[in-house]
Write an enzyme that holds these catalytic residues in place. Structure first.
Site, PDB file in Angstrom:
ATOM      1  N   ILE A  20       0.846  -1.198   0.000  1.00 27.72           N
ATOM      2  CA  ILE A  20       0.000   0.000   0.000  1.00 27.72           C
ATOM      3  C   ILE A  20       0.878   1.242   0.000  1.00 27.72           C
ATOM      4  CG2 ILE A  20      -1.936  -1.123   1.158  1.00 27.72           C
ATOM      5  CD1 ILE A  20      -1.155   0.546   3.679  1.00 27.72           C
ATOM      6  N   ASP A  21       2.150   1.104   0.418  1.00 29.35           N
ATOM      7  CA  ASP A  21       3.029   2.276   0.526  1.00 29.35           C
ATOM      8  C   ASP A  21       3.489   2.806  -0.835  1.00 29.35           C
ATOM      9  OD1 ASP A  21       2.752   1.862   3.188  1.00 29.35           O
ATOM     10  OD2 ASP A  21       4.828   1.286   3.582  1.00 29.35           O
ATOM     11  N   ARG A  46      -7.370  17.033  17.686  1.00 30.09           N
ATOM     12  CA  ARG A  46      -7.568  15.591  17.895  1.00 30.09           C
ATOM     13  C   ARG A  46      -6.853  14.814  16.802  1.00 30.09           C
ATOM     14  NH1 ARG A  46     -12.403  14.788  20.936  1.00 30.09           N
ATOM     15  NH2 ARG A  46     -12.396  16.491  22.451  1.00 30.09           N
ATOM     16  N   HIS A  48      -4.599  -0.053  10.154  1.00 27.53           N
ATOM     17  CA  HIS A  48      -4.810  -1.196   9.258  1.00 27.53           C
ATOM     18  C   HIS A  48      -6.114  -1.138   8.474  1.00 27.53           C
ATOM     19  CE1 HIS A  48      -1.660  -2.505  12.011  1.00 27.53           C
ATOM     20  NE2 HIS A  48      -1.243  -3.223  11.002  1.00 27.53           N
ATOM     21  N   VAL A  49      -6.980  -0.177   8.811  1.00 29.93           N
ATOM     22  CA  VAL A  49      -8.194   0.012   7.996  1.00 29.93           C
ATOM     23  C   VAL A  49      -7.783   0.256   6.545  1.00 29.93           C
ATOM     24  CG1 VAL A  49     -10.080   1.657   7.551  1.00 29.93           C
ATOM     25  CG2 VAL A  49      -9.614   0.896   9.880  1.00 29.93           C
TER      26      VAL A  49
HETATM   27  O1  F6P Z   1       4.482  -2.421   4.600  1.00 30.32           O
HETATM   28  C1  F6P Z   1       3.400  -1.587   4.541  1.00 30.32           C
HETATM   29  C2  F6P Z   1       2.990  -1.057   5.852  1.00 30.32           C
HETATM   30  O2  F6P Z   1       1.689  -0.707   5.602  1.00 30.32           O
HETATM   31  C3  F6P Z   1       3.803   0.111   6.438  1.00 30.32           C
HETATM   32  O3  F6P Z   1       3.377   1.370   6.015  1.00 30.32           O
HETATM   33  C4  F6P Z   1       3.598  -0.063   7.911  1.00 30.32           C
HETATM   34  O4  F6P Z   1       4.652   0.505   8.666  1.00 30.32           O
HETATM   35  C5  F6P Z   1       3.560  -1.520   8.067  1.00 30.32           C
HETATM   36  O5  F6P Z   1       3.007  -2.035   6.873  1.00 30.32           O
HETATM   37  C6  F6P Z   1       2.790  -1.975   9.278  1.00 30.32           C
HETATM   38  O6  F6P Z   1       2.462  -3.312   9.138  1.00 30.32           O
HETATM   39  P1  F6P Z   1       2.223  -4.332  10.341  1.00 30.32           P
HETATM   40  O7  F6P Z   1       1.323  -3.661  11.296  1.00 30.32           O
HETATM   41  O8  F6P Z   1       1.612  -5.512   9.680  1.00 30.32           O
HETATM   42  O9  F6P Z   1       3.559  -4.630  10.938  1.00 30.32           O
END
Ligand code: F6P
Length: 342
Positions: A126-127, A266, A272-273
């Site tokens: 997604i990044d 705020r 994770h959504v």
């Molecule tokens: O690798 C993508 C990503 O969405 C990063 O932006 C984020 O830091 C990481 O995953 C977090 O993933 P997890 O919570 O699964 O370790």
């Protein structure tokens, strides 16, 4: 030919669409058989498999997550890891592997390819920070989710004359923040590539209130202040690829803004959504085309390659090229968004 398929790293919408395309074309066009490897590199490392055929792929195109499961297992951190993978592939009669993943999963694929494993890579995250491809699938879905959230936050921020800080994912790259921030009309976008000055952020907040609107500040989880001070809460946990767990910049920033400007602030952490649920049509299209091209690469014996979107074409680039460096937001791209700050 028997082809193993695995998905590694953080999941993202579109993984199932790749798996479906690989299997459908592999079975119907090439007459291949498939082995599903469970939970990323842990699957071939420990011989964890599941049946994978057209039947298992029915109905998965619009489903988020991955039917194969995922993990951040790094076989190079395990004693004899590479030999175990080679032995397990041979025992299962697997001739070639398709690895679907981001910088870490494909980094492992790159090293395994150098060590003689026949592997083809499909880029996901997604990044959107993988070089070699214009876009990775999952990114468009994440940006749409973040933009929808920003749209909603505008109206509640206005009602209460508050600052709303929206923390989005992006460990090293600010693509999600930048795209969603532009699409959602943010008052400021703070990204890892451009350390931010808290005084300037507060000035933008004040300027926004003067126009009778409430500011929305979009911040990547990996953004840092210019003075080098750490506003990111780190749990101390490190994964097998050496990444610390990020999170907390939104809360820290909101309380700092409130403290300095006297305006109520705020924070909303989208977390994770952004990675869950159904992929957008664009991500399904891209993931499907990556899958179709990946199985063609296997059929042609074009190993050590990664699928890449170049313009509207799906091309193959050396895995090493796709994983050599991260694709970051350039100062010019950031400057475009700055026109709208304040
Ligand atoms: O690798 C993508 C990503 O969405 C990063 O932006 C984020 O830091 C990481 O995953 C977090 O993933 P997890 O919570 O699964 O370790």
């Amino acid at each position: 030919m028997r082809v193993g398929v695995l998905t590694g790293g953080g999941d993202c919408p579109g993984l199932n669409a790749v798996i479906r395309a690989v299997v459908r074309k592999g079975v119907t066009v090439h007459g291949f058989e498939f082995v599903g490897y469970r939970d990323g590199w842990k699957g071939p490392l420990e011989g964890l498999t599941m049946p994978l055929g057209v039947e298992q792929c029915r109905g998965i195109l619009p489903r988020g997550g991955t039917i194969l499961g995922s993990s951040r297992t790094n076989p190079f951190k395990v004693d004899g890891g590479v030999e175990r993978i080679k032995d397990n592939l041979a025992a299962a009669g697997v001739d070639a592997l398709i690895a679907i993943g981001g910088e870490d999963t494909l980094g492992v694929a790159t090293q395994l390819a150098d060590l003689g494993v026949d592997v083809v890579g499909v880029p996901k995250t997604i990044d959107n920070d993988l070089s070699g491809t214009d876009f990775t699938f999952g990114f468009d879905t994440a940006v749409n989710i973040a933009t929808d959230a920003i749209d909603r936050l505008h109206t509640t921020a206005e009602s209460h004359h508050r600052v709303l800080v929206v923390e989005v994912m992006g460990r090293h790259a600010g693509w999600i923040a930048l795209h969603a921030g532009i699409a959602g009309g943010a008052s400021a976008v703070l990204i890892p590539e451009q350390p931010f000055d808290i005084d300037k952020v507060c000035a933008l907040v004040e300027a926004r209130f003067q126009t009778q609107y409430s500011p929305i500040i979009v911040v990547s989880e990996g953004a840092v202040p210019v003075d080098g001070g750490d506003m990111t809460l780190v749990s101390g946990e490190v994964d097998a690829f050496g990444h610390v767990r990020l999170g907390g910049i939104g809360d820290r920033l909101a309380s700092e803004i409130e403290h300095r400007t006297g305006k109520e602030a705020r924070a909303v952490v989208l977390g994770h959504v952004q990675r869950g649920g159904t992929p957008t049509a664009f991500d399904r299209w891209l993931a499907t085309r990556f899958g179709l091209q990946a199985i063609s690469a296997v059929a042609e014996g074009d190993f050590g390659t990664m699928m890449a979107l170049r313009g509207t074409r799906i091309e193959r680039v050396p895995l090493a090229e796709g994983t050599a460096q991260l694709k970051l937001v350039s100062p010019e791209e950031y400057a475009e968004a700055q026109v709208f700050f304040g």
